[in-house]
Scaffold this motif. Structure first.
Motif, PDB file in Angstrom:
ATOM      1  N   ILE A   1      19.870 -15.113  -4.166  1.00 21.83           N
ATOM      2  CA  ILE A   1      20.694 -14.947  -2.965  1.00 21.83           C
ATOM      3  C   ILE A   1      20.096 -15.713  -1.788  1.00 21.83           C
ATOM      4  O   ILE A   1      20.789 -16.467  -1.089  1.00 21.83           O
ATOM      5  CB  ILE A   1      20.834 -13.452  -2.607  1.00 21.83           C
ATOM      6  CG1 ILE A   1      21.661 -12.718  -3.675  1.00 21.83           C
ATOM      7  CG2 ILE A   1      21.497 -13.288  -1.233  1.00 21.83           C
ATOM      8  CD1 ILE A   1      21.651 -11.205  -3.504  1.00 21.83           C
ATOM      9  N   LYS A   2      18.812 -15.523  -1.558  1.00 20.18           N
ATOM     10  CA  LYS A   2      18.140 -16.195  -0.438  1.00 20.18           C
ATOM     11  C   LYS A   2      18.170 -17.713  -0.597  1.00 20.18           C
ATOM     12  O   LYS A   2      18.259 -18.451   0.395  1.00 20.18           O
ATOM     13  CB  LYS A   2      16.697 -15.711  -0.326  1.00 20.18           C
ATOM     14  CG  LYS A   2      16.554 -14.269   0.122  1.00 20.18           C
ATOM     15  CD  LYS A   2      15.080 -13.863   0.159  1.00 20.18           C
ATOM     16  CE  LYS A   2      14.884 -12.452   0.632  1.00 20.18           C
ATOM     17  NZ  LYS A   2      13.460 -12.046   0.644  1.00 20.18           N
ATOM     18  N   PHE A   3      18.091 -18.172  -1.825  1.00 18.20           N
ATOM     19  CA  PHE A   3      18.110 -19.611  -2.086  1.00 18.20           C
ATOM     20  C   PHE A   3      19.476 -20.208  -1.775  1.00 18.20           C
ATOM     21  O   PHE A   3      19.572 -21.306  -1.215  1.00 18.20           O
ATOM     22  CB  PHE A   3      17.759 -19.868  -3.551  1.00 18.20           C
ATOM     23  CG  PHE A   3      17.779 -21.323  -3.932  1.00 18.20           C
ATOM     24  CD1 PHE A   3      16.709 -22.161  -3.630  1.00 18.20           C
ATOM     25  CD2 PHE A   3      18.881 -21.874  -4.589  1.00 18.20           C
ATOM     26  CE1 PHE A   3      16.732 -23.512  -3.975  1.00 18.20           C
ATOM     27  CE2 PHE A   3      18.918 -23.223  -4.936  1.00 18.20           C
ATOM     28  CZ  PHE A   3      17.838 -24.045  -4.634  1.00 18.20           C
ATOM     29  N   LEU A   4      20.544 -19.495  -2.093  1.00 23.72           N
ATOM     30  CA  LEU A   4      21.892 -20.052  -1.987  1.00 23.72           C
ATOM     31  C   LEU A   4      22.514 -19.916  -0.592  1.00 23.72           C
ATOM     32  O   LEU A   4      23.268 -20.788  -0.160  1.00 23.72           O
ATOM     33  CB  LEU A   4      22.821 -19.377  -3.000  1.00 23.72           C
ATOM     34  CG  LEU A   4      22.531 -19.616  -4.483  1.00 23.72           C
ATOM     35  CD1 LEU A   4      23.481 -18.763  -5.332  1.00 23.72           C
ATOM     36  CD2 LEU A   4      22.682 -21.090  -4.850  1.00 23.72           C
ATOM     37  N   THR A   5      22.218 -18.827   0.092  1.00 20.22           N
ATOM     38  CA  THR A   5      22.965 -18.536   1.313  1.00 20.22           C
ATOM     39  C   THR A   5      22.478 -19.301   2.546  1.00 20.22           C
ATOM     40  O   THR A   5      21.288 -19.587   2.699  1.00 20.22           O
ATOM     41  CB  THR A   5      22.928 -17.021   1.619  1.00 20.22           C
ATOM     42  OG1 THR A   5      23.828 -16.731   2.686  1.00 20.22           O
ATOM     43  CG2 THR A   5      21.521 -16.568   1.987  1.00 20.22           C
ATOM     44  N   LYS A   6      23.440 -19.638   3.407  1.00 19.40           N
ATOM     45  CA  LYS A   6      23.097 -20.126   4.739  1.00 19.40           C
ATOM     46  C   LYS A   6      22.653 -18.948   5.602  1.00 19.40           C
ATOM     47  O   LYS A   6      21.711 -19.042   6.384  1.00 19.40           O
ATOM     48  CB  LYS A   6      24.308 -20.791   5.393  1.00 19.40           C
ATOM     49  CG  LYS A   6      24.741 -22.103   4.772  1.00 19.40           C
ATOM     50  CD  LYS A   6      25.943 -22.667   5.532  1.00 19.40           C
ATOM     51  CE  LYS A   6      26.411 -23.986   4.953  1.00 19.40           C
ATOM     52  NZ  LYS A   6      27.599 -24.517   5.674  1.00 19.40           N
ATOM     53  N   LYS A   7      23.382 -17.828   5.434  1.00 19.45           N
ATOM     54  CA  LYS A   7      23.055 -16.640   6.220  1.00 19.45           C
ATOM     55  C   LYS A   7      23.695 -15.370   5.654  1.00 19.45           C
ATOM     56  O   LYS A   7      23.011 -14.417   5.318  1.00 19.45           O
ATOM     57  CB  LYS A   7      23.495 -16.810   7.670  1.00 19.45           C
ATOM     58  CG  LYS A   7      23.174 -15.591   8.541  1.00 19.45           C
ATOM     59  CD  LYS A   7      23.642 -15.787   9.970  1.00 19.45           C
ATOM     60  CE  LYS A   7      23.329 -14.552  10.815  1.00 19.45           C
ATOM     61  NZ  LYS A   7      23.817 -14.703  12.213  1.00 19.45           N
ATOM     62  N   ASN A   8      25.025 -15.354   5.506  1.00 21.60           N
ATOM     63  CA  ASN A   8      25.751 -14.120   5.233  1.00 21.60           C
ATOM     64  C   ASN A   8      25.638 -13.655   3.782  1.00 21.60           C
ATOM     65  O   ASN A   8      25.782 -14.446   2.845  1.00 21.60           O
ATOM     66  CB  ASN A   8      27.228 -14.275   5.597  1.00 21.60           C
ATOM     67  CG  ASN A   8      27.437 -14.256   7.106  1.00 21.60           C
ATOM     68  OD1 ASN A   8      26.525 -13.920   7.864  1.00 21.60           O
ATOM     69  ND2 ASN A   8      28.630 -14.608   7.545  1.00 21.60           N
ATOM     70  N   ILE A   9      25.425 -12.344   3.640  1.00 16.83           N
ATOM     71  CA  ILE A   9      25.222 -11.729   2.325  1.00 16.83           C
ATOM     72  C   ILE A   9      26.038 -10.446   2.227  1.00 16.83           C
ATOM     73  O   ILE A   9      26.086  -9.648   3.165  1.00 16.83           O
ATOM     74  CB  ILE A   9      23.739 -11.373   2.109  1.00 16.83           C
ATOM     75  CG1 ILE A   9      22.852 -12.619   2.162  1.00 16.83           C
ATOM     76  CG2 ILE A   9      23.534 -10.617   0.797  1.00 16.83           C
ATOM     77  CD1 ILE A   9      21.360 -12.291   2.263  1.00 16.83           C
ATOM     78  N   VAL A  10      26.672 -10.247   1.083  1.00 18.31           N
ATOM     79  CA  VAL A  10      27.284  -8.970   0.728  1.00 18.31           C
ATOM     80  C   VAL A  10      26.747  -8.613  -0.657  1.00 18.31           C
ATOM     81  O   VAL A  10      26.809  -9.428  -1.579  1.00 18.31           O
ATOM     82  CB  VAL A  10      28.822  -9.047   0.695  1.00 18.31           C
ATOM     83  CG1 VAL A  10      29.413  -7.762   0.109  1.00 18.31           C
ATOM     84  CG2 VAL A  10      29.381  -9.286   2.093  1.00 18.31           C
ATOM     85  N   LEU A  11      26.216  -7.413  -0.787  1.00 17.87           N
ATOM     86  CA  LEU A  11      25.656  -6.997  -2.062  1.00 17.87           C
ATOM     87  C   LEU A  11      26.172  -5.616  -2.431  1.00 17.87           C
ATOM     88  O   LEU A  11      26.179  -4.700  -1.600  1.00 17.87           O
ATOM     89  CB  LEU A  11      24.129  -6.991  -2.008  1.00 17.87           C
ATOM     90  CG  LEU A  11      23.425  -6.668  -3.327  1.00 17.87           C
ATOM     91  CD1 LEU A  11      22.202  -7.561  -3.523  1.00 17.87           C
ATOM     92  CD2 LEU A  11      22.999  -5.191  -3.381  1.00 17.87           C
ATOM     93  N   CYS A  12      26.612  -5.470  -3.669  1.00 19.72           N
ATOM     94  CA  CYS A  12      27.091  -4.186  -4.178  1.00 19.72           C
ATOM     95  C   CYS A  12      26.148  -3.707  -5.274  1.00 19.72           C
ATOM     96  O   CYS A  12      25.846  -4.452  -6.209  1.00 19.72           O
ATOM     97  CB  CYS A  12      28.507  -4.325  -4.737  1.00 19.72           C
ATOM     98  SG  CYS A  12      29.739  -4.867  -3.536  1.00 19.72           S
ATOM     99  N   THR A  13      25.695  -2.474  -5.148  1.00 15.11           N
ATOM    100  CA  THR A  13      24.792  -1.919  -6.163  1.00 15.11           C
ATOM    101  C   THR A  13      24.722  -0.411  -5.985  1.00 15.11           C
ATOM    102  O   THR A  13      25.340   0.153  -5.078  1.00 15.11           O
ATOM    103  CB  THR A  13      23.388  -2.554  -6.061  1.00 15.11           C
ATOM    104  OG1 THR A  13      22.618  -2.183  -7.203  1.00 15.11           O
ATOM    105  CG2 THR A  13      22.668  -2.122  -4.798  1.00 15.11           C
ATOM    106  N   GLY A  14      23.958   0.233  -6.848  1.00 18.57           N
ATOM    107  CA  GLY A  14      23.838   1.677  -6.773  1.00 18.57           C
ATOM    108  C   GLY A  14      23.088   2.153  -5.544  1.00 18.57           C
ATOM    109  O   GLY A  14      22.168   1.484  -5.056  1.00 18.57           O
TER     110      GLY A  14
END
Length: 217
Positions: free
Chosen positions: A161-174
């Motif tokens: 995630i950190k490698f790919l993103t310019k900035k914005n992140i959405v993560l779904c998990t338990g």
């Protein structure tokens, strides 16, 4: 343990052949449907075509969740932006149909989704940086759903995630992963709660590093 206890039940060769033929036909039918979806932006075509593979810890989102994540993705990226999906293939079809000029790339382990063509990149969370190097910091938004509720899986997915993103992140998990999620990615829990077609026993949450809830309004 006696010798008979160690023997495993075996299918007859004829039964095994019938089973293999059935699975082959089902696989081909799903691939044909998916190719049609890619080539024709028709609203009536279902967004989910493949069955869940529980051995890969696949649990597909329900329609309401797919619609919400797609709406949020479109509302939080520029018209010519780039969106990466990591281990969440059920978002792809609807997002692709509505993305306009945006580029959508799916990073996924399941080779069934290679039917998406150049939008599909084979991804194994165990090798988090085994992705195209020219994609570093190229995505306006990364949406991820690590397949396993484990420290290793989340930690290594976070590297991608950190490698790919310019900035914005959405993560779904338990919900059980909340403390580690916030520590690894500096993201906070949203009000939005993802749902699944087959209800999960584990409480599920959505996290982001921006006001993702507002993009759903």
């Amino acid at each position: 343990m006696c010798e008979s206890d160690e023997e495993q039940p075996q299918l007859s060769s004829s039964t095994l052949a019938v089973l293999q033929e059935f699975l082959k036909e089902k696989y081909e039918q799903q691939n044909n449907l998916l190719e049609h979806l890619v080539n024709n932006k028709e609203e009536q075509i279902p967004d989910i075509l493949f069955d869940e593979n529980w051995q890969l810890s696949q649990f597909w989102y329900d329609d309401k969740t797919i619609q919400a994540l797609v709406r949020g993705a479109l509302n939080s990226t520029p018209a010519n932006g780039k969106i990466a999906l990591i281990s969440c293939p059920t978002i792809y079809s609807k997002l692709k149909k509505e993305c306009g000029k945006r580029q959508v790339v799916l990073f996924e382990y399941d080779k069934r989704f290679k039917t998406f063509g150049t939008d599909f990149i084979q991804y194994d969370y165990k090798l988090p940086l085994n992705v195209p190097k020219n994609m570093s910091s190229q995505f306006d938004l990364v949406i991820a759903d690590p397949p396993f509720l484990s420290v290793e899986c989340l930690t290594k997915t976070a590297v991608t995630i950190k490698f790919l993103t310019k900035k914005n992140i959405v993560l779904c998990t338990g919900a059980v992963m909340t403390e580690l999620v916030e520590k690894l990615l500096d993201i906070k829990k949203c009000d939005f709660i993802p749902g699944h077609r087959n209800n999960l026993a584990n409480e599920f949450c959505c996290f982001s590093n921006f006001d993702f809830d507002k993009t759903l309004e």
